[in-house]
Design a protein around this motif. Structure first.
Motif, PDB file in Angstrom:
ATOM      1  N   GLU A  11      -4.869   7.806   0.179  1.00 19.74           N
ATOM      2  CA  GLU A  11      -4.254   9.160  -0.308  1.00 19.74           C
ATOM      3  C   GLU A  11      -3.037   9.118   0.548  1.00 19.74           C
ATOM      4  N   GLY A  23       0.695  -1.240   0.182  1.00 23.93           N
ATOM      5  CA  GLY A  23      -0.156  -0.110   0.093  1.00 23.93           C
ATOM      6  C   GLY A  23       0.885   1.294  -0.063  1.00 23.93           C
ATOM      7  N   VAL A  40       3.472   7.883   7.046  1.00 23.00           N
ATOM      8  CA  VAL A  40       4.282   7.613   5.981  1.00 23.00           C
ATOM      9  C   VAL A  40       4.694   9.086   5.350  1.00 23.00           C
TER      10      VAL A  40
HETATM   11  C1  LIG Z   1     -11.839   2.929   1.962  1.00 23.24           C
HETATM   12  C2  LIG Z   1     -10.453   2.744   1.118  1.00 23.24           C
HETATM   13  C3  LIG Z   1     -10.651   3.066  -0.105  1.00 23.24           C
HETATM   14  C4  LIG Z   1      -9.347   3.095  -0.975  1.00 23.24           C
HETATM   15  N1  LIG Z   1      -9.381   3.534  -2.183  1.00 23.24           N
HETATM   16  C5  LIG Z   1      -8.178   3.410  -2.896  1.00 23.24           C
HETATM   17  C6  LIG Z   1      -8.382   3.404  -4.245  1.00 23.24           C
HETATM   18  O1  LIG Z   1      -9.290   3.867  -4.958  1.00 23.24           O
HETATM   19  N2  LIG Z   1      -7.332   3.074  -5.032  1.00 23.24           N
HETATM   20  C7  LIG Z   1      -5.944   2.883  -4.587  1.00 23.24           C
HETATM   21  O2  LIG Z   1      -4.992   2.517  -5.259  1.00 23.24           O
HETATM   22  N3  LIG Z   1      -6.026   2.503  -3.050  1.00 23.24           N
HETATM   23  C8  LIG Z   1      -7.170   2.736  -2.500  1.00 23.24           C
HETATM   24  N4  LIG Z   1      -7.032   2.666  -1.143  1.00 23.24           N
HETATM   25  C9  LIG Z   1      -5.899   2.024  -0.409  1.00 23.24           C
HETATM   26  C10 LIG Z   1      -5.150   2.850   0.334  1.00 23.24           C
HETATM   27  O3  LIG Z   1      -4.478   3.986  -0.403  1.00 23.24           O
HETATM   28  C11 LIG Z   1      -4.046   2.383   1.316  1.00 23.24           C
HETATM   29  O4  LIG Z   1      -4.915   1.593   2.223  1.00 23.24           O
HETATM   30  C12 LIG Z   1      -2.953   3.109   1.904  1.00 23.24           C
HETATM   31  O5  LIG Z   1      -2.215   3.629   1.015  1.00 23.24           O
HETATM   32  C13 LIG Z   1      -2.061   2.373   2.913  1.00 23.24           C
HETATM   33  O6  LIG Z   1      -1.702   1.157   2.388  1.00 23.24           O
HETATM   34  P1  LIG Z   1      -1.965  -0.053   3.362  1.00 23.24           P
HETATM   35  O7  LIG Z   1      -3.149  -0.159   3.550  1.00 23.24           O
HETATM   36  O8  LIG Z   1      -1.186  -1.219   2.748  1.00 23.24           O
HETATM   37  O9  LIG Z   1      -1.133  -0.054   4.677  1.00 23.24           O
HETATM   38  P2  LIG Z   1       0.586   0.080   5.002  1.00 23.24           P
HETATM   39  O10 LIG Z   1       1.264   0.753   4.107  1.00 23.24           O
HETATM   40  O11 LIG Z   1       0.472  -1.650   5.157  1.00 23.24           O
HETATM   41  O12 LIG Z   1       0.197   0.559   6.438  1.00 23.24           O
HETATM   42  C14 LIG Z   1       0.036  -0.152   7.672  1.00 23.24           C
HETATM   43  C15 LIG Z   1       0.657   0.548   9.064  1.00 23.24           C
HETATM   44  O13 LIG Z   1       2.175   0.583   8.751  1.00 23.24           O
HETATM   45  C16 LIG Z   1       2.715   1.993   8.851  1.00 23.24           C
HETATM   46  N5  LIG Z   1       3.830   2.127   8.010  1.00 23.24           N
HETATM   47  C17 LIG Z   1       3.868   1.604   6.758  1.00 23.24           C
HETATM   48  N6  LIG Z   1       5.103   2.038   6.455  1.00 23.24           N
HETATM   49  C18 LIG Z   1       5.771   2.640   7.394  1.00 23.24           C
HETATM   50  C19 LIG Z   1       6.857   3.141   7.531  1.00 23.24           C
HETATM   51  N7  LIG Z   1       8.054   3.276   6.525  1.00 23.24           N
HETATM   52  N8  LIG Z   1       7.482   3.940   8.725  1.00 23.24           N
HETATM   53  C20 LIG Z   1       6.541   3.713   9.849  1.00 23.24           C
HETATM   54  N9  LIG Z   1       5.377   3.017   9.832  1.00 23.24           N
HETATM   55  C21 LIG Z   1       4.936   2.776   8.420  1.00 23.24           C
HETATM   56  C22 LIG Z   1       1.627   2.726   8.769  1.00 23.24           C
HETATM   57  O14 LIG Z   1       1.589   4.053   9.090  1.00 23.24           O
HETATM   58  C23 LIG Z   1       0.134   1.939   9.149  1.00 23.24           C
HETATM   59  O15 LIG Z   1      -0.082   2.410  10.431  1.00 23.24           O
HETATM   60  C24 LIG Z   1      -8.159   2.530  -0.256  1.00 23.24           C
HETATM   61  C25 LIG Z   1      -8.246   2.121   0.820  1.00 23.24           C
HETATM   62  C26 LIG Z   1      -9.430   2.335   1.794  1.00 23.24           C
HETATM   63  C27 LIG Z   1      -9.327   1.774   3.110  1.00 23.24           C
END
Ligand SMILES: Cc1cc2nc3c(=O)[nH]c(=O)nc-3n(C[C@H](O)[C@H](O)[C@H](O)COP(=O)(O)OP(=O)(O)OC[C@H]3O[C@@H](n4cnc5c(N)ncnc54)[C@H](O)[C@@H]3O)c2cc1C
Length: 639
Positions: free
Chosen positions: A417, A137, A422
């Motif tokens: 977004e 993500g 991050v």
């Molecule tokens: C309702 C909803 C709609 C969405 N719509 C879209 C869409 O239309 N298109 C699309 O492409 N995406 C979409 N998304 C995805 C969204 O952009 C991602 O969920 C977001 O970018 C976070 O990625 P992840 O869920 O993999 O979380 P992760 O990146 O796995 O993060 C999980 C946790 O780890 C922490 N973390 C991650 N990296 C680090 C670091 N380097 N240092 C410290 N902490 C860290 C974060 O702070 C967070 O607390 C949507 C998500 C939701 C829930």
């Protein structure tokens, strides 16, 4: 106080767009959905999106040549306004016209614009922005969907290698999307060129899935159930060579890859940077949801009574309790502050992106500001809506009063977004170096060395050489008592000092780590500095927010209005200092006496602003009929 003048300052440069949204959006759109089932909810949201498309507002941000108005600021203001009404609609609109349309516009070239922009704007072609995968993500560079060029047929083969690489959470995917802008690793002649975007059909006109495309609904979510988020798998789906959005990288018929940006990493960051508008919209809409919650809670608090003083049968209005003022008024002040910072960002982004010049440095500064403001605004919205819910007691927990739905629907704004944590790290990095293109190319170890070698010296020179050392000497304990908390210069200098001090400390720390060279695990060094980075970024954003507020006060033409807004600015500044007083005391920047004076000043400001609470809520420009909370229906806002 001149309420029209307050409205003029708050509505700002795109007052016409705000007025048009107020005119077009019927009050029932802000009503809580209650027991509406998911399919009906999605149908309602789509119908509203269609009504918006028919009204023309969504096309404002796109090229005039294709039916738009080239009005970027107007388009950002439009999304911000939707945050006051219905976050499901805002997100649906954000996916269609912000993310999907924005990617077509920013990453595509003329042939894509000619083919897609008009049906995208009118919503004849509902689309998705398919970036996130189940496995990745925040780390977009590591996406694993592939787009492999086949020179024999001049097609790309888009493929999901396994379940970790399926697209996930994608808005518009589960029900309405007909095409998607898919982000994938581009491969030609066996060589990877990094993440690029392609237009891939998902469904035909009758809604049937295209061959090789599999979609699953993400199921019930913690909010935003009117948006059809889904998961997408591609099984060797073939799309023509022209499907590649090729502004930053193209593939010739024979498979030769070329790009105006040589470095792969710089290209990647430029492509992401081109999508900055989505982030600005999310920050603005989140602030909008906080405004709506505060409007409901302050209105209710101005009519709700509890307990009578001894000897009186008149019960006290809860907003007359200092504890209640403390809950709501500093948050109202911060909401004003964030509003002005958002307005400034919108103006600057509009001017840079419509200015016709490629000002890279300004564009990068705006990307960083957008990231920081998005993080601070969305966290502010989440905590403010919860506080407003509590401020309305049991009534706040009834769905009819809207706060629980606002809470559920705004929650994930802190994650999508760009995850806030991050994003703030990106802000901190960009504060340490103005050479983000170089920075983007470096791995963590390289980053530490780079910081050690060049940039940190500049940061240290700028911050500590004269500034901090002198000022530290000038504010040794006992020396700040001369300041009065209501002195605006003192407030601004405190915010600037905090930012510079934290950044300088961070730079020194990373320099030490870099000097230790190979002996140090560079990744660990940056990892250990993460809290420091978050603090630096937050301090930076708050300094910018305060400066934007000060500028807005200066913009008031009416003295009484300027005085009132000035007090609101004081309340924002001092409640921020109060909430971080431990740090200021630890660093000798506040004496205990001044720290207590700050707390007293916050109390005094709350009491002083209490009679103006209703006027300040009105100043936010939310039509009363949009508040749609049963408990405030029919109540007069009492000053
Ligand atoms: C309702 C909803 C709609 C969405 N719509 C879209 C869409 O239309 N298109 C699309 O492409 N995406 C979409 N998304 C995805 C969204 O952009 C991602 O969920 C977001 O970018 C976070 O990625 P992840 O869920 O993999 O979380 P992760 O990146 O796995 O993060 C999980 C946790 O780890 C922490 N973390 C991650 N990296 C680090 C670091 N380097 N240092 C410290 N902490 C860290 C974060 O702070 C967070 O607390 C949507 C998500 C939701 C829930």
């Amino acid at each position: 106080m001149d309420s029209e003048e307050l409205r003029r300052v708050v509505d700002g440069r795109w007052a016409d767009v705000r007025a048009e949204v107020r005119r077009q959006v019927p009050p029932e759109w802000s009503l809580p959905v209650g027991d509406l089932d998911r399919d009906s909810h999605r149908a309602v949201v789509l119908e509203r999106a269609r009504a918006l498309a028919a009204g023309g507002l969504p096309s404002r941000g796109f090229e005039t040549a294709y039916g738009g108005q080239d009005d970027i600021g107007g388009s950002l203001t439009f999304f911000e306004m939707l945050g006051l009404v219905d976050l499901n609609l805002m997100v649906k609109a954000g996916v269609q016209w912000g993310l999907f349309g924005g990617a077509l516009q920013a990453l595509g070239t003329e042939r894509h614009h000619r083919r897609y922009l008009a049906p995208m704007m009118s919503l004849e072609l509902p689309g998705c922005f398919a970036m996130t995968e189940t496995g990745h993500g925040s780390d977009v560079q590591s996406l694993r969907t592939t787009a492999t060029y086949d020179a024999a047929t001049q097609e790309f083969v888009v493929h999901t290698p396994d379940d970790e690489a399926r697209k996930d959470y994608i808005g518009n995917a589960a029900r309405d999307g007909r095409v998607a802008v898919v982000f994938a690793q581009l491969v030609t002649h066996g060589e990877q060129h990094g993440v690029h975007a392609l237009v891939v059909p998902l469904r035909d006109e009758s809604g049937r899935l295209c061959p090789g495309v599999r979609i699953e609904d993400c199921g019930h979510k913690g909010g935003l159930n009117g948006v059809d988020n889904g998961r997408i798998w591609f099984d060797s789906v073939r799309v023509p060579r022209e499907a590649l959005l090729d502004r930053y990288g193209s593939v010739a018929p024979d498979g030769t890859y070329s790009s105006p940006i040589e470095s792969g990493s710089a290209r990647f960051f430029t492509m992401l940077g081109a999508l900055v508008r989505g982030r600005v919209s999310v920050g603005g809409a989140a602030a909008g949801s906080a405004k709506a919650a505060l409007a409901i809670a302050v209105t209710y608090a101005g009519t709700r009574t509890q307990f009578a003083p001894p000897g009186s049968s008149d019960e006290v209005t809860v907003l007359d309790y200092l504890a209640h003022q403390r809950k709501l008024l500093p948050r109202l002040a911060t909401t004003y502050a964030l509003h002005f910072a958002q307005a400034e960002l919108t103006c600057d982004l509009h001017d840079v992106q419509t200015g016709g010049t490629d000002d890279d440095a300004r564009q990068r500064e705006l990307e960083s500001r957008a990231a920081g403001l998005k993080a601070v605004s969305t966290w502010h919205a989440t905590s403010t809506i919860q506080t407003c819910r509590e401020a309305c007691g049991g009534a706040g927990f009834l769905s009819a009063n809207r706060l629980t739905q606002l809470k559920a629907d705004s929650d994930v704004f802190t994650t999508f977004e760009g995850d806030n944590t991050v994003l703030l790290q990106l802000v901190a990095k960009s504060m340490l170096t103005s050479y983000r293109d170089h920075f983007g190319e470096l791995d963590t170890r390289g980053t530490v060395r780079f910081l050690a070698d060049q940039v940190v010296e500049t940061v240290l020179e700028r911050t500590s050489a004269r500034g901090i050392v002198d000022r530290l000497a000038g504010v040794a304990p006992g020396r700040d008592d001369v300041a009065t908390p209501l002195d605006r210069d003192w407030q601004v200098s405190l915010f600037s000092w905090r930012e510079e001090h934290v950044v300088a400390g961070l730079a020194r720390r990373l320099r030490r780590a870099g000097r230790d060279g190979d002996a140090v695990d560079a990744f660990e060094a940056v990892n250990r500095a993460q809290e420091h980075m978050l603090r630096a970024a937050t301090a930076h954003v708050h300094r910018l927010v305060l400066e934007a507020f000060v500028a807005a006060v200066a913009d008031c033409r009416d003295l009484a209005t300027a005085a009132l807004l000035g007090r609101v600015c004081d309340l924002y500044a001092l409640s921020e200092v109060e909430s971080d007083r431990g740090w200021f005391l630890e660093h000798g920047r506040l004496t205990p006496a001044t720290s207590k004076a700050v707390t007293r000043a916050v109390d005094d400001l709350c009491r002083e602003l209490r009679p103006h609470a209703a006027a300040l809520v009105d100043g936010l420009g939310i039509p009363r009929e949009w508040l749609a909370a049963e408990m405030t229906a029919g109540t007069e806002r009492r000053a």
